[in-house]
Design an enzyme around this catalytic site. Structure first.
Site, PDB file in Angstrom:
ATOM      1  N   LYS A   1      40.347  44.192  30.559  1.00 28.45           N
ATOM      2  CA  LYS A   1      40.918  44.845  31.732  1.00 28.45           C
ATOM      3  C   LYS A   1      41.227  46.306  31.377  1.00 28.45           C
ATOM      4  O   LYS A   1      41.980  46.590  30.453  1.00 28.45           O
ATOM      5  CB  LYS A   1      42.195  44.151  32.181  1.00 28.45           C
ATOM      6  CG  LYS A   1      42.840  44.775  33.425  1.00 28.45           C
ATOM      7  CD  LYS A   1      44.214  44.201  33.702  1.00 28.45           C
ATOM      8  CE  LYS A   1      44.153  42.785  34.149  1.00 28.45           C
ATOM      9  NZ  LYS A   1      45.492  42.275  34.543  1.00 28.45           N
TER      10      LYS A   1
ATOM     11  N   SER B   1      45.287  46.999  39.721  1.00 33.58           N
ATOM     12  CA  SER B   1      45.683  47.780  38.555  1.00 33.58           C
ATOM     13  C   SER B   1      44.500  48.294  37.745  1.00 33.58           C
ATOM     14  O   SER B   1      44.691  49.076  36.821  1.00 33.58           O
ATOM     15  CB  SER B   1      46.572  46.927  37.639  1.00 33.58           C
ATOM     16  OG  SER B   1      45.908  45.731  37.272  1.00 33.58           O
ATOM     17  N   GLY B   2      43.281  47.853  38.070  1.00 32.42           N
ATOM     18  CA  GLY B   2      42.132  48.355  37.328  1.00 32.42           C
ATOM     19  C   GLY B   2      40.914  47.465  37.450  1.00 32.42           C
ATOM     20  O   GLY B   2      40.867  46.561  38.289  1.00 32.42           O
TER      21      GLY B   2
ATOM     22  N   ASP C   1      53.370  35.837  40.321  1.00 29.13           N
ATOM     23  CA  ASP C   1      52.103  35.952  41.049  1.00 29.13           C
ATOM     24  C   ASP C   1      51.241  34.723  40.773  1.00 29.13           C
ATOM     25  O   ASP C   1      50.056  34.832  40.476  1.00 29.13           O
ATOM     26  CB  ASP C   1      51.369  37.233  40.636  1.00 29.13           C
ATOM     27  CG  ASP C   1      50.289  37.638  41.651  1.00 29.13           C
ATOM     28  OD1 ASP C   1      50.296  37.081  42.770  1.00 29.13           O
ATOM     29  OD2 ASP C   1      49.447  38.479  41.323  1.00 29.13           O
TER      30      ASP C   1
ATOM     31  N   VAL D   1      37.945  44.845  35.613  1.00 28.45           N
ATOM     32  CA  VAL D   1      37.796  43.834  34.569  1.00 28.45           C
ATOM     33  C   VAL D   1      36.313  43.725  34.219  1.00 28.45           C
ATOM     34  O   VAL D   1      35.463  43.612  35.115  1.00 28.45           O
ATOM     35  CB  VAL D   1      38.340  42.461  35.018  1.00 28.45           C
ATOM     36  CG1 VAL D   1      38.175  41.434  33.892  1.00 28.45           C
ATOM     37  CG2 VAL D   1      39.805  42.572  35.427  1.00 28.45           C
TER      38      VAL D   1
ATOM     39  N   ILE E   1      33.071  42.668  36.392  1.00 33.38           N
ATOM     40  CA  ILE E   1      33.126  41.347  37.021  1.00 33.38           C
ATOM     41  C   ILE E   1      34.240  41.231  38.067  1.00 33.38           C
ATOM     42  O   ILE E   1      34.251  40.300  38.862  1.00 33.38           O
ATOM     43  CB  ILE E   1      33.314  40.230  35.966  1.00 33.38           C
ATOM     44  CG1 ILE E   1      34.567  40.477  35.114  1.00 33.38           C
ATOM     45  CG2 ILE E   1      32.076  40.095  35.105  1.00 33.38           C
ATOM     46  CD1 ILE E   1      34.871  39.341  34.148  1.00 33.38           C
TER      47      ILE E   1
END
Length: 987
Positions: free
Chosen positions: A714, A697-698, A814, A700, A692
């Protein structure tokens, strides 16, 4: 007679003996008081180490102690900056000879009660500036008749100023600035007829109140400093009675009306500060009578008319008339002042040429005449005194070449000459001025090459020269600018290849090179660009492939490579980026679009590449699946391999059961909630079909378990692609979310750590992120202001919990709309703590400074981008941007704002433009607020009541996004401010 007189020497001797015994006994008692106070205070720096008892130790020699020379009694204790902690040491007031007690700049805490003060009524001076004292200001007992100095500045006092503060008959100095006072400016302070200094400045929480006409009774005042305390109404005419006044500061209030003519009677005035009020009308000619005036600041008001020659003839050191509605020419006589150091006239309607001799007769340092209608050439002698450090003239109509004398101006460090009609070549010496930090020359008609001498400006942080006619190749010497943060050479005629050494600029955050004639390939070896957030190489002639290394840039979120001749496939590595702006259109790319980019959101940035294909996007050709013998063979082999692996696993399982053992777990699993599943239930669902989102960082995934529970999982980059950043993200998420619980913070369900991956599983938020909702097609209930307000208030609660209720405090770093998730009831949950930091750890390790910029483009606080210092106020700024998103429905960097504008600047300018037309005071100004029609999201249909509430929330947002961190409220204060603005339907 002799017999009668004989005892007299003996009597004198006895009297003296008794007196010295009394003094010694009294001194011994004072010594014991000092020693007791020493034990009560925490003295980490050892400044009280010499407070020790002993036959040869006199307190008069101890640090901070002053004694009267004749009888050695203690008259003054000054412990300023000793760094001591503890409650107010009222015990010191038991020293009856003590006159002055000064404890400034320490960490004295607790409250200051009337009972404690009762011991100190004999003091002449009590100073407690910049400590940590809380609670209401104390009532002073009537015994305080001799007090001359009372300094309670920079603490945390609250409430009204007590009536007893108007009953000090001899008080000369009263300082209450920098507290949290909430009452009005009290009229009874005008009873203090002996006052020479009154400072109540920077109490922005005070109630709106008038400056009483009785202020003119304080005829001994030399300093009246009462800025930012919510003063309203007119400046009273009685202000002219303060004939001894040297410093008048009424700035940052809401004063209205005109400046009274009586101000011309302040003939002792050296400084007058009236900026940031609502004053209007013409400048009173009586100001010209102030022959002692050195500094005058009338900026950020609504003054009209011309700048008279009489006022211009004053020998100013600093003259600031910026942000008004003044017009006409600037009198030549202003250049005759031999003392002029600073001249700020920006944001007016001045016209004509600048005075020809400006800078010739003084050591001018700071000139800002930007955003006016000036014409003609720049004066030749601006740097005649060799001191000019700041030259700001943008948004005018200056023409001609840059004066040759500027090329010799070695003191220049800040230059903004953009948006003019300047022409000709820039000299080699000007490019290489050694102290330059900011050089902005964009949108002129300047030409020629960038000189290789630019390497001498090795402290340069910002170089923007776009929109000119510069040509030639960029010199490799530009790579010597190791401090460079922003480089914009766009919209010129540069050609040739980009120097490959530019990838060594480690501090670069923004690189704009679009609309030139650059050729060759995009440089590789980008590992040094760890702080780059924006890269725009569009509309050039770049060729070759897109470097996969772009996907490894940790904070890049603006990427535009469109309209070039790039070839090859889109690197899968780009899916690692968190992209807010993405454009690869109009190139010669081919192949299948990577899964992480094959979404409608990215479609506009992929068009114009006929060779690209997609399995998802309608605007792009579908990928053709060819069935060949080779493909069939590959399928058969994969099935065989799968069967073989399954058999091996089945054998190992049976073997483990037979021998009563258990297979070795390859993963370390930690659960943070009660769960009825394990990692084996999750791993099979981590497939492309369930993908999705993709971030830096990767990936999800949406994972639905057999129980019906849905998770957001994640999977951080692992194995050969694992990066140090992903390890930091994993640890930060686990350490942060694993120990906190709050209804407005997303829950971490479990984590799983193995050799080849890191897994984080959260509760799934069915309505996605706030950013998706606001900037996508499904607003849902967010079409109503009340729903948006609930999102704002809930998010504020979550951040306030992090800042104020967690020990140590947590800074998110963030905060943005994409990191605020919405559950099935549209309740907000703050998420994505991969960049979060605990303040305690950061302060201990380096004062909160980060090694690289963290956060997202458009949300980063201005000071954070340069200081890299982590504070809660950075989050407050980002939250303010989210509030503006909720109000406007626009992204932080919406293209509709125009070049070099973000949402903060756009809304601020809109607010200022709508309020600058407001004139009149009090009743005449009623209803004159911000025009929201051009700001509020048109998809909402707010009621009249909603508009009032939206305006109040907008004011909170503008407060949060103040350029100065000290002016931003805490998140706890933000929550309180928002609570006061609840929609009427929810009260």
């Amino acid at each position: 007679m002799m017999t009668l007189l004989a005892p007299k020497p003996l009597l004198i001797l006895c009297t003296l003996s008794f007196y010295f015994s009394y003094v010694m006994a009294f001194s011994a008692g004072d010594t014991q008081i000092l020693l007791r106070v020493k034990t009560q205070l925490d003295d980490p720096d050892g400044n009280l180490n010499d407070w020790v008892s002993g036959s040869n130790q006199s307190p008069c020699n101890w640090s901070g102690i002053t004694c009267e020379q004749k009888n050695f009694s203690i008259v003054s204790i000054d412990m300023s900056r000793f760094g001591v902690y503890g409650g107010f040491p009222a015990e010191l007031c038991r020293i009856r000879t003590l006159q002055n007690l000064t404890l400034n700049f320490n960490s004295i805490n607790g409250t200051l009660s009337t009972k404690l003060l009762s011991l100190c009524s004999h003091l002449q001076a009590l100073e407690l500036e910049e400590n940590d004292i809380v609670g209401e200001l104390p009532e002073f007992p009537p015994e305080f008749t001799g007090l001359r100095v009372l300094n309670l500045k920079m603490n945390n006092f609250t409430g009204d100023i007590p009536a007893s503060f108007g009953r000090f008959p001899q008080l000369r100095v009263l300082k209450l600035a920098g507290n949290l006072l909430t009452g009005p400016f009290p009229k009874f302070l005008t009873n203090l007829s002996e006052l020479t200094r009154l400072d109540i400045a920077y109490n922005p929480t005070m109630k709106p109140s008038l400056l009483p006409p009785e202020i003119g009774n304080l005829t001994n005042l030399q300093e009246l400093v009462i800025f930012n305390i919510n003063l309203t109404g007119n400046i009273p005419d009685s202000i002219g009675n303060l004939v001894s006044l040297r410093n008048l500061d009424l700035s940052q209030n809401s004063l209205s009306g005109t400046i009274p003519e009586s101000i011309g009677r302040l003939r002792s005035a050296q400084q007058i500060e009236l900026y940031l009020n609502r004053l209007y009308g013409e400048l009173p000619d009586s100001i010209a009578n102030l022959t002692s005036l050195q500094n005058l600041d009338l900026s950020q008001n609504g003054f009209t008319g011309k700048f008279s020659e009489r006022i211009a003839g004053i020998r100013f050191i600093s003259l600031r008339l910026a942000d008004n509605l003044l017009e006409g020419s600037v009198p030549d006589i202003v250049a005759n002042s031999p003392d002029l150091v600073q001249l700020h006239l920006f944001n007016n309607s001045f016209s004509g040429s600048l005075p020809e001799n400006l800078g010739r007769n003084s050591a001018l340092q700071d000139l800002d005449v930007s955003t006016n209608k000036f014409t003609g050439e720049l004066p030749q002698h601006l740097c005649y005194g060799k001191n000019l450090s700041s030259l700001v003239i943008f948004w005018n109509q200056f023409s001609g070449n840059l004066p040759d004398t500027l090329s010799e101006c070695q003191s220049l460090n800040y230059v903004r000459i953009e948006q003019n009609e300047l022409s000709g070549q820039v000299s080699d010496k000007f490019w290489g001025l050694p102290l330059l930090i900011h050089l902005r020359m964009h949108n002129n008609r300047l030409s020629g090459p960038v000189s290789s001498s630019i390497s001498f400006a090795n402290g340069l942080e910002a170089l923007t020269i776009s929109g000119n006619v510069f040509s030639g190749q960029l010199p490799p010497q530009i790579c010597k600018l190791s401090a460079l943060v922003e480089l914009d050479v766009s919209d010129n005629q540069f050609s040739g290849e980009v120097p490959s050494c530019m990838t060594e600029l480690k501090n670069l955050q923004k690189l704009r090179m679009q609309q030139n004639l650059f050729t060759g390939e995009i440089p590789r070896h980008l590992s040094s660009w760890t702080q780059l957030t924006e890269l725009n190489l569009s509309k050039n002639r770049f060729s070759g492939p897109i470097p996969p290394e772009l996907g490894d840039l940790p904070v890049l979120n603006y990427l535009d490579l469109s309209d070039n001749s790039l070839t090859g496939e889109i690197p899968v590595d780009l899916t690692k980026l968190k992209l807010g702006q993405f454009n690869l259109s109009d190139n010669k790319l081919y192949g299948e679009i990577p899964t992480g980019l094959d979404y409608e959101l990215f479609a506009p940035g992929l068009l114009g590449n006929p060779g690209l294909c997609s399995s998802n996007l309608k605007q792009v050709h579908p990928c053709q699946r060819t069935k060949s013998p080779t493909l069939l063979l590959a399928v058969i082999l994969s099935i065989c391999v799968a069967l073989l692996v399954g058999s091996v696993l089945w054998y190992l399982k049976i073997r483990a059961q037979v021998f009563g053992g258990k297979a070795k777990r390859l993963y370390s699993v930690t659960s943070f909630q009660r769960v009825g599943f394990n990692e084996d239930d999750v791993f099979p669902s981590l497939t492309n079909e369930n993908l999705i989102a993709t971030g830096g960082s990767g990936h999800v995934y949406r994972v639905k378990l057999k129980s019906g529970q849905v998770l957001a999982v994640k999977k951080l980059w692992g194995g050969s692609s694992r990066k140090p950043e992903s390890e930091l993200v994993f640890r930060s998420e686990v350490e942060t979310l694993g120990r906190i619980r709050h209804g407005n913070i997303v829950k971490l369900v479990f984590c799983c750590s193995g050799e080849d991956c890191r897994i984080l599983a959260y509760e799934y938020m069915v309505n996605g992120s706030l950013g998706d909702a606001l900037h996508g097609e499904k607003l849902g209930p967010l079409v109503d202001w009340a729903a948006r307000f609930n999102v704002a208030l809930g998010s504020a609660h979550g951040l306030a919990y992090l800042h104020h209720d967690c020990v140590p405090a947590i800074v998110h770093r963030d905060v943005k709309s994409n990191n605020i998730l919405l559950d099935e009831e549209w309740t907000p949950r703050v998420a994505d703590f991969g960049l979060a930091k605990t303040l305690e750890r950061d302060v201990a390790s380096g004062h909160g400074a980060m090694s690289q910029i963290a956060g997202s483009y458009g949300y980063i606080a201005p000071e954070y981008a340069y200081t890299l210092k982590v504070t809660e106020k950075s989050d407050v700024y980002s939250f303010g941007v989210v509030l503006l998103e909720l109000i406007t429905g626009k992204r932080p960097n919406d293209l509709s704002f125009g070049e070099n504008k973000d949402i903060v600047k756009w809304v601020t300018e809109a607010a200022l433009s709508s309020t600058s037309s407001c004139d009149g005071d009090g009743e005449n100004a009623e209803g004159c607020g911000i025009d929201l029609s051009q700001i509020v999201d048109p998809r909402m249909n707010p009621t009249t009541m909603d508009f009032e509430e939206i305006e109040n929330v907008l004011n909170v947002a503008l407060l949060c996004t103040s350029a100065f961190p000290i002016n931003r409220p805490s998140m706890r204060r933000v929550v309180e401010l928002l609570k006061d603005q609840k929609p009427a339907s929810q009260k």
